[in-house]
Design an enzyme around this catalytic site. Structure first.
Site, short mmCIF file in Angstrom:
data_model
loop_
_atom_site.label_atom_id
_atom_site.label_comp_id
_atom_site.label_asym_id
_atom_site.label_seq_id
_atom_site.Cartn_x
_atom_site.Cartn_y
_atom_site.Cartn_z
N PRO A 88 0.81 -1.22 0.00
CA PRO A 88 0.00 0.00 0.00
C PRO A 88 0.85 1.27 0.00
O PRO A 88 0.36 2.35 -0.31
CB PRO A 88 -0.84 -0.11 1.28
CG PRO A 88 -0.26 -1.21 2.08
CD PRO A 88 0.54 -2.07 1.16
N GLU A 115 2.43 -7.76 8.21
CA GLU A 115 2.61 -6.33 8.44
C GLU A 115 3.65 -5.74 7.50
O GLU A 115 3.88 -4.54 7.49
CB GLU A 115 3.06 -6.08 9.88
CG GLU A 115 2.02 -6.10 10.96
CD GLU A 115 0.58 -6.33 10.57
OE1 GLU A 115 0.18 -7.52 10.49
OE2 GLU A 115 -0.14 -5.38 10.39
N ARG A 153 -3.71 -6.97 -20.78
CA ARG A 153 -4.59 -6.37 -21.79
C ARG A 153 -3.80 -5.59 -22.85
O ARG A 153 -4.30 -5.33 -23.93
CB ARG A 153 -5.62 -5.44 -21.13
CG ARG A 153 -6.53 -6.18 -20.17
CD ARG A 153 -7.55 -5.27 -19.51
NE ARG A 153 -8.58 -4.83 -20.43
CZ ARG A 153 -8.65 -3.65 -21.00
NH1 ARG A 153 -7.71 -2.77 -20.76
NH2 ARG A 153 -9.62 -3.35 -21.82
N ASP A 168 -10.09 2.40 -23.94
CA ASP A 168 -10.89 2.29 -22.72
C ASP A 168 -10.92 3.56 -21.90
O ASP A 168 -10.19 4.49 -22.15
CB ASP A 168 -10.30 1.21 -21.81
CG ASP A 168 -10.31 -0.11 -22.49
OD1 ASP A 168 -11.27 -0.38 -23.20
OD2 ASP A 168 -9.33 -0.86 -22.30
#
Ligand code: ADE
Length: 247
Positions: A88, A115, A153, A168
């Site tokens: 993150p 963690e 993709r 897109d």
């Protein structure tokens, strides 16, 4: 494109990669996905892969030795692949970053767990840390699935011949216009007449306006970097003033 995924939970990938387009891409040999179980590189008696953090605190940290052993064995086979850590705290994933990554020979993706990962792994080997959003997952595996899917993709042949990753939402910097297919009416809701008109110029104009409208309401910040014509700028002003809903 070669993807090597380093994980403690290889079973998490059996569903996502065995259906639909990624499955087809693998079968056609356009992408190759190899799973590497980090636990196979834990050589102590109990095959331990995590430990308490130095300095104390909640949770466990992924140990440096099994992870580097796994990484070194994969890197030896794929010296030109880029090493990515899903976390993150990484660089936010965007369509432009996805496109950049699709130009690589291969990606080695470390799925972080618990963690965190002993920071020496990052110092020694990680080229790029990537986050899929400002939220915390239980581990990096779902983020790795997202990465493999989005990057694949862009590999020629993965999408159908008439499709293009460039067209897109985000591919052109804006959100996509609404799409419809048969029937022309469903529960009193009709398909916008312009789409049935056969007038390709009008259809193009309508779609562009719908893209602008959706982007304006859902992701207005994307408009700041979009090159707009005078007419389009006027349209945005109309939206800002509460009009333009029918356009
Ligand atoms: N691991 C845990 N949360 C994550 C996130 N948001 N992105 C990438 N990897 C993660």
């Amino acid at each position: 494109m070669k993807f090597d995924l380093l994980t403690l939970f290889p079973g998490m990938f059996s569903g996502p990669f065995s259906e639909s387009m990624i499955k087809n891409a693998v079968e056609k040999g356009l992408v190759e996905i190899s799973l590497h179980n980090i636990r196979d590189f834990a050589f102590d008696k109990h095959r331990v892969t995590d430990d308490y953090p130095y300095g104390g605190g909640a949770g466990m940290v992924m140990k440096v030795e099994p992870l580097t052993a796994c990484l070194e064995s994969v890197k030896a086979a794929r010296p030109s692949s880029k090493v990515i850590l899903t976390t993150p705290g990484g660089r936010p994933l965007s369509q432009s970053l996805v496109e950049e990554l699709a130009a690589e020979d291969g990606l080695i993706i470390i799925c972080g767990r618990y963690e965190g990962v002993d920071d020496r792994v990052r110092e020694l080997y990680v080229d790029l840390e990537i986050s899929i959003g400002d939220f915390v997952l239980t581990g990096g595996e779902p983020a790795a699935v997202v990465l493999v899917d989005a990057v694949s993709r862009f590999i020629p042949g993965v999408l159908g011949s008439s499709e293009s990753a460039q067209d897109d939402s985000f591919g052109n910097g804006l959100l996509e216009y609404p799409q419809y297919t048969r029937p022309p009416e469903f529960r009193g809701l009709t398909v916008p007449p312009v789409l049935l008109s056969g007038n390709h110029l009008e259809i193009k104009r309508w779609r562009r306006r719908q893209s602008l409208r959706r982007t304006f309401f859902a992701r207005p910040e994307l408009l700041e970097t979009e090159a707009l014509t005078e007419e389009e700028k006027q349209f945005i002003r109309t939206l800002r003033n509460g009009g333009g809903i029918q356009d």
